[in-house]
Design an enzyme around this catalytic site. Structure first.
Site, short mmCIF file in Angstrom:
data_model
loop_
_atom_site.label_atom_id
_atom_site.label_comp_id
_atom_site.label_asym_id
_atom_site.label_seq_id
_atom_site.Cartn_x
_atom_site.Cartn_y
_atom_site.Cartn_z
CE1 TYR A 265 18.80 -70.07 4.53
CE2 TYR A 265 17.86 -71.35 6.48
CZ TYR A 265 18.70 -71.30 5.44
OH TYR A 265 19.56 -72.44 4.99
CG ASP B 236 20.63 -61.64 -10.91
OD1 ASP B 236 19.92 -62.46 -10.22
OD2 ASP B 236 20.53 -60.38 -10.68
#
Length: 267
Positions: A173, A78
């Site tokens: 984003y 992760d």
């Protein structure tokens, strides 16, 4: 002459084993552009560690490549977790002996919403993965490349056209990719004394992985339109070009997109 675990002479850096002896890490290697990139790099003789949260997906990529454990390993990671990222690069050094390339590919996607309706959890997901995860991986790669002998290496960040020109209703984003652009510039500058280069690849619309139709995208004027796409091979060809440059050459920014895709001015 002392041979390292992955077929590099630890004194001179010369390749001694199968392939070219070039060692890389690809994040998000379990699917999409990460999988395509890993397969292309392996086909060019690279040895790789594939990172991602889904171990089975990473193993699927390895199976598709046909490469053995001397050439490619899966390291479930992760990238939002500093401890897991540090463990990833310790594994790379232990298994391969050095690091020549990091392709910072992993990111996170969330629904597009107007600014006033952006959910904080969505914002955090994008920032934690795309910005913090990219930084953590780059930091660990930088340390390895700085301290190894021979010194140096290459970091390639997966940016986006949105790192330069936003789309409507995509503030998380867009902000994240602008941050990646800043990371690319800072890493490129700070890496100079150590022979560490950093570049960024910004890819436009790629053919959908499932072979289905390209979904319509919101345009600058608020209308919806289906835009042109390019095969994923255009992306991997560009990545291989960047990765194959000699140490004294850096492709700082490379934008590859369909000729008719709205980008400049997004109109």
């Amino acid at each position: 002459m002392t041979a390292g675990p992955a077929g590099r002479d630890t004194d001179t850096g010369a390749a001694t084993g199968p392939g070219t002896g070039r060692i890389g890490v690809v994040t998000g290697g379990g699917g999409g552009l990460g999988r395509a990139s890993a397969l292309a790099l392996l086909a060019q003789g690279w040895s790789l560690a594939l990172a991602g949260r889904r171990e089975e997906a990473l193993k699927e990529t390895i199976a598709l490549s046909g490469a053995g454990p001397d050439r490619v390993i899966a390291v479930p990671t992760d990238i939002r977790d500093p401890a897991q990222v540090a463990a990833l690069f310790r594994t790379v050094r232990a298994h391969f002996g050095r690091l020549d390339l990091l392709f910072n590919n992993a990111g996170a996607a969330v629904p597009r919403r107007p600014v006033a309706e952006v959910d904080f959890d969505d914002w955090s997901k994008v920032m934690d993965t795309t910005v913090t995860g990219t930084f953590l991986c780059a930091q660990e790669a930088f340390r390895v490349m700085r301290d190894q002998s021979p010194q140096g290496g290459r970091i390639i960040n997966n940016g986006a056209p949105s790192a330069h020109s936003p789309r409507p209703n995509a503030i998380a984003y867009t902000t994240a990719k602008h941050a990646v652009l800043g990371l690319t510039r800072a890493l490129s500058l700070d890496g100079r004394p150590y022979g560490i280069s950093c570049g960024q690849i910004d890819v436009g619309n790629v053919d959908p992985a499932d072979g289905g139709p390209q979904p319509a995208a919101m345009q600058a004027d608020g209308s919806m339109a289906v835009e042109a796409t390019i095969p994923v091979a255009r992306f991997t060809e560009s990545l291989l070009l960047m990765a194959s440059m000699p140490a004294d050459t850096n492709v700082q920014f490379l934008t590859v997109l369909p000729t008719t895709m709205p980008f400049i001015g997004r109109g």
